[in-house]
Design an enzyme around this catalytic site. Structure first.
Site, PDB file in Angstrom:
ATOM      1  N   SER A 128      55.562  51.094  36.291  1.00 30.23           N
ATOM      2  CA  SER A 128      54.560  52.156  36.194  1.00 30.23           C
ATOM      3  C   SER A 128      53.864  52.458  37.516  1.00 30.23           C
ATOM      4  O   SER A 128      53.232  53.511  37.652  1.00 30.23           O
ATOM      5  CB  SER A 128      53.514  51.804  35.135  1.00 30.23           C
ATOM      6  N   LYS A 150      46.808  49.188  38.081  1.00 29.13           N
ATOM      7  CA  LYS A 150      46.933  50.635  38.253  1.00 29.13           C
ATOM      8  C   LYS A 150      46.109  51.060  39.467  1.00 29.13           C
ATOM      9  O   LYS A 150      45.340  50.283  40.023  1.00 29.13           O
ATOM     10  CB  LYS A 150      46.412  51.391  37.027  1.00 29.13           C
TER      11      LYS A 150
END
Length: 207
Positions: free
Chosen positions: A49, A103
């Protein structure tokens, strides 16, 4: 003849060994655990991701002091040391299910955010610098848009105390577009560098 009532009791060998060998080892392990929990730690990237910045299997050094000193083995903050900034690669627990995630912080409290085709605009200013590139505080970040840009954001303002986090692989990331905002005070630490990459071994790639 020695009086049995005044003779010293024999030392139990197991207790003596525990006192001499095991106790210092336990103390050392506790101190190491406390240091990992409060000062520095590492994180193994589970998915793609954050590609191309982070690859699956990457091992990343995490500065646990970047946003404050916490009481070991708890989430209680003892000393504040600033807030996550746009562009930081942060480690936190997912608001959805508590899974530990990594993230990029793309927006902070007060920011007005739009996302179209995978590219961000913050406070009316596009971050795109080149094809599949964005700039955060002057730092160039390469995106992966091979799977598209994922869900768009039509325009939101980040509330006080909150952050918006996204994956650099915008079309293949379970991020703030799905689980919502992250509490700024709940972020554990800032990812500093990749120290091991599959197929390459030891390295030091700053983030």
């Amino acid at each position: 003849m020695t009086d049995a009532r005044t003779a010293p009791a024999p030392r139990h060998p197991v207790l003596a060994w525990l006192r001499r060998e095991a106790f210092p080892l336990v103390v050392m392990l506790l101190l190491m655990g406390a240091a990992r929990d409060s000062l520095a730690n590492h994180y193994q990237v589970p998915s793609g991701s954050m590609q191309p910045t982070l690859q699956p299997g990457d091992r990343v050094v995490v500065d646990m002091r970047a946003y404050g000193l916490r009481l070991p083995f708890t989430g209680m903050q003892l000393l504040a040391a600033g807030q996550p900034q746009r562009g930081d690669v942060a480690v936190f627990d997912s608001p959805a299910d508590g899974t530990r995630l990594i993230k990029r912080v793309v927006a902070v409290a007060g920011d007005r955010v739009e996302l179209h085709g995978g590219y961000l605009s913050i406070n009316g200013q596009p971050l795109q610098q080149a094809l599949a590139n964005e700039a955060f505080n002057g730092k160039q970040v390469q995106l992966d848009l091979h799977d598209g840009g994922g869900p768009d954001i039509a325009g939101i303002t980040i509330p006080d105390g909150k952050l918006l986090v996204l994956g650099d692989h915008r079309g293949n990331s379970f991020d703030g577009r799905f689980f919502g905002m992250v509490d700024a005070d709940s972020v554990y630490g800032k990812a500093v560098a990749v120290y091991w990459r599959r197929g390459e071994g030891l390295a030091w790639q700053k983030l």
